[in-house]
Design a protein around this motif. Structure first.
Motif, PDB file in Angstrom:
ATOM      1  N   PHE A  38       0.834  -1.203   0.000  1.00  0.00           N
ATOM      2  CA  PHE A  38       0.000   0.000   0.000  1.00  0.00           C
ATOM      3  C   PHE A  38       0.869   1.255   0.000  1.00  0.00           C
ATOM      4  CE2 PHE A  38      -1.985   3.444   2.404  1.00  0.00           C
ATOM      5  CZ  PHE A  38      -3.139   3.641   1.666  1.00  0.00           C
ATOM      6  N   VAL A  39       1.877   1.286   0.857  1.00  0.00           N
ATOM      7  CA  VAL A  39       2.715   2.480   0.974  1.00  0.00           C
ATOM      8  C   VAL A  39       3.603   2.649  -0.252  1.00  0.00           C
ATOM      9  CG1 VAL A  39       4.569   3.575   2.288  1.00  0.00           C
ATOM     10  CG2 VAL A  39       2.679   2.468   3.494  1.00  0.00           C
ATOM     11  N   THR A  40       4.308   1.588  -0.631  1.00  0.00           N
ATOM     12  CA  THR A  40       5.256   1.716  -1.731  1.00  0.00           C
ATOM     13  C   THR A  40       4.569   1.949  -3.072  1.00  0.00           C
ATOM     14  OG1 THR A  40       5.326  -0.708  -1.992  1.00  0.00           O
ATOM     15  CG2 THR A  40       6.999   0.312  -0.579  1.00  0.00           C
ATOM     16  N   GLY A  41       3.324   1.480  -3.196  1.00  0.00           N
ATOM     17  CA  GLY A  41       2.617   1.652  -4.456  1.00  0.00           C
ATOM     18  C   GLY A  41       1.615   2.783  -4.468  1.00  0.00           C
ATOM     19  N   PHE A  42       1.575   3.584  -3.391  1.00  0.00           N
ATOM     20  CA  PHE A  42       0.533   4.601  -3.251  1.00  0.00           C
ATOM     21  C   PHE A  42       0.591   5.631  -4.377  1.00  0.00           C
ATOM     22  CE2 PHE A  42      -1.478   8.411  -1.539  1.00  0.00           C
ATOM     23  CZ  PHE A  42      -2.644   7.895  -0.979  1.00  0.00           C
ATOM     24  N   ASP A  43       1.764   6.170  -4.652  1.00  0.00           N
ATOM     25  CA  ASP A  43       1.883   7.199  -5.687  1.00  0.00           C
ATOM     26  C   ASP A  43       1.439   6.670  -7.044  1.00  0.00           C
ATOM     27  OD1 ASP A  43       2.839   8.798  -3.710  1.00  0.00           O
ATOM     28  OD2 ASP A  43       4.826   9.107  -4.566  1.00  0.00           O
ATOM     29  N   THR A  44       1.876   5.469  -7.380  1.00  0.00           N
ATOM     30  CA  THR A  44       1.502   4.883  -8.664  1.00  0.00           C
ATOM     31  C   THR A  44       0.011   4.611  -8.730  1.00  0.00           C
ATOM     32  OG1 THR A  44       3.676   3.840  -8.889  1.00  0.00           O
ATOM     33  CG2 THR A  44       1.887   2.938 -10.223  1.00  0.00           C
ATOM     34  N   THR A  45      -0.521   4.038  -7.656  1.00  0.00           N
ATOM     35  CA  THR A  45      -1.953   3.719  -7.627  1.00  0.00           C
ATOM     36  C   THR A  45      -2.801   4.976  -7.741  1.00  0.00           C
ATOM     37  OG1 THR A  45      -1.548   1.757  -6.269  1.00  0.00           O
ATOM     38  CG2 THR A  45      -3.791   2.650  -6.276  1.00  0.00           C
ATOM     39  N   MET A  46      -2.458   6.004  -6.967  1.00  0.00           N
ATOM     40  CA  MET A  46      -3.231   7.240  -7.020  1.00  0.00           C
ATOM     41  C   MET A  46      -3.054   7.951  -8.357  1.00  0.00           C
ATOM     42  SD  MET A  46      -5.093   7.709  -4.333  1.00  0.00           S
ATOM     43  CE  MET A  46      -5.436   5.953  -4.497  1.00  0.00           C
ATOM     44  N   GLY A  47      -1.857   7.852  -8.918  1.00  0.00           N
ATOM     45  CA  GLY A  47      -1.614   8.469 -10.215  1.00  0.00           C
ATOM     46  C   GLY A  47      -2.490   7.887 -11.305  1.00  0.00           C
TER      47      GLY A  47
END
Length: 277
Positions: A38-47
């Motif tokens: 969740f943390v490491t992929g947050f920027d990509t997911t939200m992007g």
């Protein structure tokens, strides 16, 4: 009574049940993996997600309804949160005896400076998990260094947040395991509030309370109207603060702005029952 309180709280408030904090995040491989991803992929997911939600918001109503039916169960199962008033955050600190300041994933995504408002709350220290999850966050003046807080220090963070107009919310990593308390508002880049309030994608659920104004005490200053992060308070024609219960999320930070102590929190289930009756 909310679904989570019935399912995970044995009829009581689910986030105040010790068993929901009993898991050891460091040894619980499923939740450990979920949190790190969740943390490491947050920027990509939200992007990816935000542009899609912006398009979906303007889609025909049947399409929006289909998306909601598909995604809401997943949101509730994987990452579920709600506002919690400050006094019950303090009770959470009594249960979750390890409190650590963490960088804010929302502020990181929004490119905003770190303010130390996100708190990891666990029963046993989970520093290695936090370190792995936030390993790519740059050190420097805009990033909070992991810092273990005493209960009193954590409560001071909550009061500082309230003075700045930020509400408190509790979040899970694989429900109903509670792992964090956030302090935020739309202006601070809160993605849960943005997706829920602006993009019609329910990420944050309403809390267990609703605000109530004692009219005889209200002087019509409007401070609570400005403070409410959900736009649930207005001044009526008499310049008395009124609460839209449908818009109120029960965070309670309106109270800290009222110099006349004219605002209290009522149990949402009791209020909903009264309206239904």
């Amino acid at each position: 009574m909310c679904e989570f309180c019935a399912q995970h709280g044995d009829g009581k408030k689910w986030y105040l049940q010790a068993e929901n904090y009993a898991a050891d995040l460091a040894s619980d491989l499923e939740r450990r993996e979920f949190m790190i991803e969740f943390v490491t992929g947050f920027d990509t997911t939200m992007g990816r997600t935000v542009p899609l939600l912006e398009k979906a918001k303007h889609a025909p109503q049947p399409i929006r309804a289909a998306i909601d039916r598909r995604m809401r169960p997943r949101q509730m199962a994987d990452h579920w949160g709600q506002p919690v008033p400050i006094e019950e955050c303090e009770r959470i600190f009594d249960i979750a005896t390890s409190i650590v300041q963490l960088p804010c994933v929302c502020r990181h995504f929004a490119g905003m400076p770190e303010r130390g408002y996100c708190l990891g709350v666990t029963v046993t220290p989970a520093d290695d998990v936090f370190t792995e999850a936030f390993r790519d966050y740059a050190d420097g003046p805009d990033t909070a260094v992991f810092q273990r807080l005493s209960r009193e220090e954590a409560v001071a963070v909550l009061h500082r947040a309230e003075r700045e107009g930020m509400m408190h919310s509790v979040w899970t990593f694989k429900t109903p395991f509670i792992a964090g308390i956030c302090n935020c508002n739309l202006a601070s880049g809160c993605m849960a509030m943005r997706t829920t309030l602006e993009l019609d994608y329910k990420t944050m659920w309403k809390g267990e309370y609703v605000a109530a104004v004692e009219e005889a005490r209200c002087v019509g200053c409007g401070a609570c109207v400005e403070r409410c992060p959900f736009g649930a308070l207005t001044l009526d024609e008499r310049r008395i603060a009124t609460v839209d219960h449908g818009a109120c999320y029960g965070c309670g930070i309106c109270r800290s702005s009222c110099r006349k102590d004219a605002i209290a929190l009522d149990d949402r289930a009791v209020e909903d029952a009264a309206v239904t009756w």
